[in-house]
Design a protein around this motif. Structure first.
Motif, PDB file in Angstrom:
ATOM      1  N   ALA A   1       0.800  -1.262  -0.121  1.00 54.22           N
ATOM      2  CA  ALA A   1       0.009   0.068   0.089  1.00 54.22           C
ATOM      3  C   ALA A   1       0.774   1.316   0.022  1.00 54.22           C
ATOM      4  CB  ALA A   1      -0.879  -0.037   1.034  1.00 54.22           C
ATOM      5  N   THR A   2       0.153   2.411  -0.326  1.00 55.02           N
ATOM      6  CA  THR A   2       0.923   3.689  -0.018  1.00 55.02           C
ATOM      7  C   THR A   2       0.720   4.190   1.263  1.00 55.02           C
ATOM      8  OG1 THR A   2      -0.945   4.694  -0.812  1.00 55.02           O
ATOM      9  CG2 THR A   2       0.531   4.318  -2.610  1.00 55.02           C
ATOM     10  N   LEU A   3       1.768   5.122   1.483  1.00 56.21           N
ATOM     11  CA  LEU A   3       1.563   5.831   2.858  1.00 56.21           C
ATOM     12  C   LEU A   3       1.812   7.271   2.727  1.00 56.21           C
ATOM     13  CD1 LEU A   3       2.277   5.293   5.932  1.00 56.21           C
ATOM     14  CD2 LEU A   3       4.549   5.171   5.412  1.00 56.21           C
ATOM     15  N   ARG A   4       0.801   7.896   3.482  1.00 57.80           N
ATOM     16  CA  ARG A   4       0.669   9.417   3.521  1.00 57.80           C
ATOM     17  C   ARG A   4       1.591   9.624   4.739  1.00 57.80           C
ATOM     18  NH1 ARG A   4      -1.168  12.735   0.119  1.00 57.80           N
ATOM     19  NH2 ARG A   4      -2.362  13.969   1.511  1.00 57.80           N
TER      20      ARG A   4
ATOM     21  N   CYS B   1       3.787  13.225   6.660  1.00 58.71           N
ATOM     22  CA  CYS B   1       4.144  14.802   6.848  1.00 58.71           C
ATOM     23  C   CYS B   1       5.638  14.842   6.787  1.00 58.71           C
ATOM     24  CB  CYS B   1       3.426  14.860   8.188  1.00 58.71           C
ATOM     25  SG  CYS B   1       3.725  16.718   8.545  1.00 58.71           S
ATOM     26  N   LEU B   2       6.145  15.305   6.006  1.00 55.89           N
ATOM     27  CA  LEU B   2       7.579  15.908   5.850  1.00 55.89           C
ATOM     28  C   LEU B   2       7.914  16.833   6.671  1.00 55.89           C
ATOM     29  CD1 LEU B   2       8.519  15.198   2.064  1.00 55.89           C
ATOM     30  CD2 LEU B   2       8.871  13.470   4.141  1.00 55.89           C
ATOM     31  N   VAL B   3       9.030  16.936   7.693  1.00 57.19           N
ATOM     32  CA  VAL B   3       9.222  18.152   8.392  1.00 57.19           C
ATOM     33  C   VAL B   3      10.781  18.046   8.518  1.00 57.19           C
ATOM     34  CG1 VAL B   3       7.319  17.625   9.997  1.00 57.19           C
ATOM     35  CG2 VAL B   3       9.516  16.550  10.700  1.00 57.19           C
ATOM     36  N   THR B   4      11.123  19.029   8.843  1.00 60.11           N
ATOM     37  CA  THR B   4      12.856  19.494   8.895  1.00 60.11           C
ATOM     38  C   THR B   4      13.027  19.911  10.384  1.00 60.11           C
ATOM     39  OG1 THR B   4      12.729  21.832   8.384  1.00 60.11           O
ATOM     40  CG2 THR B   4      13.196  20.019   6.542  1.00 60.11           C
ATOM     41  N   ILE B   5      13.922  19.346  11.145  1.00 59.48           N
ATOM     42  CA  ILE B   5      14.225  19.770  12.294  1.00 59.48           C
ATOM     43  C   ILE B   5      16.027  19.984  12.069  1.00 59.48           C
ATOM     44  CG2 ILE B   5      14.878  19.157  14.659  1.00 59.48           C
ATOM     45  CD1 ILE B   5      12.494  16.992  14.338  1.00 59.48           C
ATOM     46  N   GLY B   6      16.279  21.435  12.259  1.00 56.08           N
ATOM     47  CA  GLY B   6      17.888  21.710  11.780  1.00 56.08           C
ATOM     48  C   GLY B   6      17.592  21.443  10.350  1.00 56.08           C
ATOM     49  N   THR B   7      18.862  20.895   9.997  1.00 59.98           N
ATOM     50  CA  THR B   7      18.842  20.535   8.613  1.00 59.98           C
ATOM     51  C   THR B   7      18.488  19.068   8.088  1.00 59.98           C
ATOM     52  OG1 THR B   7      21.346  19.552   9.055  1.00 59.98           O
ATOM     53  CG2 THR B   7      21.325  22.097   8.517  1.00 59.98           C
ATOM     54  N   GLU B   8      18.143  18.268   9.078  1.00 60.17           N
ATOM     55  CA  GLU B   8      17.469  16.777   8.824  1.00 60.17           C
ATOM     56  C   GLU B   8      16.169  16.903   8.487  1.00 60.17           C
ATOM     57  OE1 GLU B   8      19.582  13.978   9.369  1.00 60.17           O
ATOM     58  OE2 GLU B   8      21.277  15.391   9.748  1.00 60.17           O
ATOM     59  N   LEU B   9      15.836  15.930   7.516  1.00 60.14           N
ATOM     60  CA  LEU B   9      14.548  15.513   6.984  1.00 60.14           C
ATOM     61  C   LEU B   9      13.989  14.444   7.754  1.00 60.14           C
ATOM     62  CD1 LEU B   9      12.557  16.491   4.868  1.00 60.14           C
ATOM     63  CD2 LEU B   9      13.435  14.722   3.518  1.00 60.14           C
ATOM     64  N   PHE B  10      12.783  14.587   8.292  1.00 55.79           N
ATOM     65  CA  PHE B  10      11.951  13.258   8.968  1.00 55.79           C
ATOM     66  C   PHE B  10      10.621  13.302   8.296  1.00 55.79           C
ATOM     67  CE2 PHE B  10      14.924  15.051  11.989  1.00 55.79           C
ATOM     68  CZ  PHE B  10      15.690  13.728  12.374  1.00 55.79           C
ATOM     69  N   ALA B  11      10.007  11.972   8.277  1.00 60.22           N
ATOM     70  CA  ALA B  11       8.705  11.852   7.933  1.00 60.22           C
ATOM     71  C   ALA B  11       7.813  11.225   8.959  1.00 60.22           C
ATOM     72  CB  ALA B  11       8.666  10.934   6.635  1.00 60.22           C
ATOM     73  N   ILE B  12       6.730  11.790   9.129  1.00 59.55           N
ATOM     74  CA  ILE B  12       5.755  11.267  10.182  1.00 59.55           C
ATOM     75  C   ILE B  12       4.467  10.637   9.545  1.00 59.55           C
ATOM     76  CG2 ILE B  12       4.564  11.770  12.432  1.00 59.55           C
ATOM     77  CD1 ILE B  12       6.249  14.361  12.694  1.00 59.55           C
ATOM     78  N   ASP B  13       4.200   9.548   9.837  1.00 53.21           N
ATOM     79  CA  ASP B  13       3.062   8.858   9.226  1.00 53.21           C
ATOM     80  C   ASP B  13       1.863   9.683   9.435  1.00 53.21           C
ATOM     81  OD1 ASP B  13       0.872   7.214   8.801  1.00 53.21           O
ATOM     82  OD2 ASP B  13       1.859   5.223   9.210  1.00 53.21           O
ATOM     83  N   LEU B  14       1.152   9.982   8.555  1.00 56.13           N
ATOM     84  CA  LEU B  14      -0.012  11.018   8.619  1.00 56.13           C
ATOM     85  C   LEU B  14      -1.027  10.604   9.667  1.00 56.13           C
ATOM     86  CD1 LEU B  14      -0.623  13.963   7.750  1.00 56.13           C
ATOM     87  CD2 LEU B  14      -1.857  12.880   6.001  1.00 56.13           C
ATOM     88  N   ARG B  15      -1.363   9.132   9.660  1.00 53.53           N
ATOM     89  CA  ARG B  15      -2.233   8.609  10.603  1.00 53.53           C
ATOM     90  C   ARG B  15      -2.032   8.998  12.163  1.00 53.53           C
ATOM     91  NH1 ARG B  15      -1.584   2.419   9.768  1.00 53.53           N
ATOM     92  NH2 ARG B  15       0.657   3.029   9.795  1.00 53.53           N
ATOM     93  N   TYR B  16      -0.703   9.566  12.603  1.00 55.93           N
ATOM     94  CA  TYR B  16      -0.426  10.175  13.786  1.00 55.93           C
ATOM     95  C   TYR B  16      -0.610  11.482  14.064  1.00 55.93           C
ATOM     96  CZ  TYR B  16       1.357   5.422  14.685  1.00 55.93           C
ATOM     97  OH  TYR B  16       1.567   3.947  15.008  1.00 55.93           O
ATOM     98  N   VAL B  17      -0.772  12.138  12.751  1.00 49.05           N
ATOM     99  CA  VAL B  17      -0.743  13.642  12.920  1.00 49.05           C
ATOM    100  C   VAL B  17      -2.035  14.441  12.800  1.00 49.05           C
ATOM    101  CG1 VAL B  17       0.006  15.845  11.596  1.00 49.05           C
ATOM    102  CG2 VAL B  17       1.439  13.989  11.272  1.00 49.05           C
ATOM    103  N   ARG B  18      -2.261  15.091  13.853  1.00 45.51           N
ATOM    104  CA  ARG B  18      -3.647  15.726  13.971  1.00 45.51           C
ATOM    105  C   ARG B  18      -3.569  17.139  13.431  1.00 45.51           C
ATOM    106  NH1 ARG B  18      -5.734  18.881  18.940  1.00 45.51           N
ATOM    107  NH2 ARG B  18      -7.877  19.193  18.166  1.00 45.51           N
ATOM    108  N   GLU B  19      -2.547  17.905  13.678  1.00 43.61           N
ATOM    109  CA  GLU B  19      -2.584  19.307  12.837  1.00 43.61           C
ATOM    110  C   GLU B  19      -1.412  19.927  13.094  1.00 43.61           C
ATOM    111  OE1 GLU B  19      -4.854  22.437  15.226  1.00 43.61           O
ATOM    112  OE2 GLU B  19      -5.457  20.760  16.010  1.00 43.61           O
ATOM    113  N   VAL B  20      -0.785  20.965  12.386  1.00 40.28           N
ATOM    114  CA  VAL B  20       0.236  21.715  12.718  1.00 40.28           C
ATOM    115  C   VAL B  20      -0.110  23.227  12.934  1.00 40.28           C
ATOM    116  CG1 VAL B  20       2.498  22.429  11.044  1.00 40.28           C
ATOM    117  CG2 VAL B  20       1.326  20.331  10.781  1.00 40.28           C
TER     118      VAL B  20
END
Length: 162
Positions: free
Chosen positions: A21-24, A26-45
């Motif tokens: 399956a596909t995965l949605r 939320c891409l975020v940066t902390i400092g110069t690093e890139l991270f991805a958070i499974d959108l199922r866990y994200v409520r809002e920004v």
């Protein structure tokens, strides 16, 4: 960036539905690093305008913010991830939740929400890096960069444990 509402998606799907399956994310940066958070866990920004420090909280909790009447603990995982550098003037909180737990993860930018194939997520590096970044479950290549997949339950366990 203004306040973003994210649709609620069930956090647990049967494994048969996940295969291929596909995965949605939320891409975020902390400092110069890139991270991805499974959108199922994200409520809002939301943009962090004011943080109130709270004495005797775990080191990763930098304070709390008032989000429309709800007191939200704000977590800065910079040191836990071994990220140095300066904190940007404009920060955002990605509200993540797992069950009844909910925290605002402090990030510098939220470049986009993206759909990726689960096959694109690479296995996490071996033990030395895993010990340094215990809540990174895999690596996601994004436009020539490598982003760490944030394992939300492990992150929230780290927050609870201090």
């Amino acid at each position: 960036m203004s306040h973003i509402e994210v649709p609620v998606i069930p956090a647990h799907m049967p494994s048969a539905q996940l295969a291929g399956a596909t995965l949605r994310v939320c891409l975020v940066t902390i400092g110069t690093e890139l991270f991805a958070i499974d959108l199922r866990y994200v409520r809002e920004v939301f943009p962090v305008e004011h943080t109130t420090p709270v004495p005797k909280m775990p080191a990763v909790i930098v304070g709390v913010a008032n989000l429309r009447g709800t007191i939200m603990p704000l977590v800065d995982v910079r040191s836990a991830l071994g990220l140095g550098g300066t904190v940007s003037d404009e920060q955002f909180a990605v509200v993540i939740r797992h069950g009844a737990q909910q925290v605002g993860l402090i990030v510098d930018e939220v470049p986009e929400i993206r759909t990726v194939s689960r096959d694109e997520v690479l296995a996490s590096p071996s033990q030395p890096d895993r010990a340094a970044r215990p809540f990174i479950s895999g690596i996601l290549p994004v436009e020539g960069r490598m982003g760490g997949m944030v394992e939300v339950p492990a992150l929230l366990a780290r927050v609870e444990g201090g």
